[in-house]
Design a protein around this motif. Structure first.
Motif, mmCIF file in Angstrom:
data_model
loop_
_atom_site.group_PDB
_atom_site.id
_atom_site.type_symbol
_atom_site.label_atom_id
_atom_site.label_comp_id
_atom_site.label_asym_id
_atom_site.label_seq_id
_atom_site.Cartn_x
_atom_site.Cartn_y
_atom_site.Cartn_z
ATOM 1 N N ASP A 114 0.869 -1.282 0.079
ATOM 2 C CA ASP A 114 -0.194 -0.048 0.054
ATOM 3 C C ASP A 114 0.890 1.187 -0.096
ATOM 4 O OD1 ASP A 114 0.886 -0.603 2.475
ATOM 5 O OD2 ASP A 114 -0.918 0.189 3.605
ATOM 6 N N GLU A 118 1.162 4.013 -3.448
ATOM 7 C CA GLU A 118 0.823 5.290 -3.031
ATOM 8 C C GLU A 118 1.964 6.319 -3.199
ATOM 9 O OE1 GLU A 118 -1.028 5.710 0.795
ATOM 10 O OE2 GLU A 118 -2.632 4.353 0.317
ATOM 11 N N ARG A 124 -4.826 4.898 -4.407
ATOM 12 C CA ARG A 124 -4.771 4.983 -3.015
ATOM 13 C C ARG A 124 -5.747 3.866 -2.766
ATOM 14 N NH1 ARG A 124 -1.346 7.932 -3.752
ATOM 15 N NH2 ARG A 124 -1.015 9.895 -3.146
ATOM 16 N N ASN A 125 -5.577 3.152 -1.507
ATOM 17 C CA ASN A 125 -6.138 2.061 -0.843
ATOM 18 C C ASN A 125 -6.572 0.753 -1.895
ATOM 19 O OD1 ASN A 125 -6.831 3.711 1.369
ATOM 20 N ND2 ASN A 125 -8.300 4.702 0.401
#
Length: 220
Positions: A114, A118, A124-125
């Motif tokens: 993650d 990013e 994201r996520n």
């Protein structure tokens, strides 16, 4: 033969992007060494306790390098602690030749996926898992255009960890299901379509013609 040894320290270190705004590499302190004997290759090491490459934070960076002026051969081998794991790379290229063959290897060991995604992209996520893998490639030239046109490579990657990977409903499918819900009383999108979570992802990697393929991706 004349032997040369030297070292230099920068505190702080800041390297700007060529022709662009912003900082490419920044660190509170960095140390570089250089040594050579006679007409032999020059070699050295760059050491940075902690810093940032674009948006990617790292610690304990060590980059060994050598430069053979006679052959125009450059070898760079950096490695660093990144987001709970380790990233190592190696680049070999003969810069004195037009479209010289360059070879590169990239290895990841237990890096938090993650945080890495990013830092490297605007995504994201996407998932929360640990990435371990290796990719080797060869290309004619080091420019982005040359890599897209000529790079060939292969490797393997594994992503593991709890709550690893989520497959989301495609936007057009989600929109269709939402429309159905407006006219069908009591209709709910099946939970299995909203998100499906897996514990492990494994796949081989094939790079050719500017495309990265995952020919045998498995989820479990």
């Amino acid at each position: 033969d004349l032997a040369v040894h030297g070292s230099a320290t920068a505190a702080p270190l800041g390297l700007a992007r060529d022709g662009e705004g912003g900082t490419l590499l920044s660190a509170p302190t960095a140390t570089a060494t250089l040594e050579s004997v006679g007409k032999g290759p020059r070699a050295g090491r760059l050491t940075i306790p902690s810093g940032k490459l674009n948006r990617l934070h790292f610690e304990n960076l060590r980059a060994d390098w050598s430069w053979d002026t006679g052959k125009g051969a450059l070898v760079v081998a950096p490695e660093a602690d990144v987001y709970g794991g380790r990233i190592a790379a190696r680049l070999e290229s003969e810069l004195g030749k037009a479209e010289a063959l360059s070879r590169a290897t990239l290895e990841l060991d237990g890096v938090r996926g993650d945080a890495l995604v990013e830092a490297a992209t605007t995504t994201r996520n996407a998932f929360a898992g640990r990435i371990t893998g290796r990719l080797t490639l060869a290309s004619r030239g080091l420019s982005w255009d040359a890599i897209q046109r000529t790079a060939r490579g292969e490797g393997h990657v594994t992503v593991s960890g709890p709550d690893l990977y989520t497959v989301h409903v495609k936007p057009e499918v989600a929109s269709m299901l939402a429309t159905i819900g407006k006219y069908a009383a009591g209709f709910l999108t099946p939970p299995s379509l909203e998100s499906t979570k897996f514990e492990r992802l494994d796949t081989s990697l094939r790079l050719a013609d500017g495309q990265l393929a995952t020919p045998d991706l498995t989820l479990s």
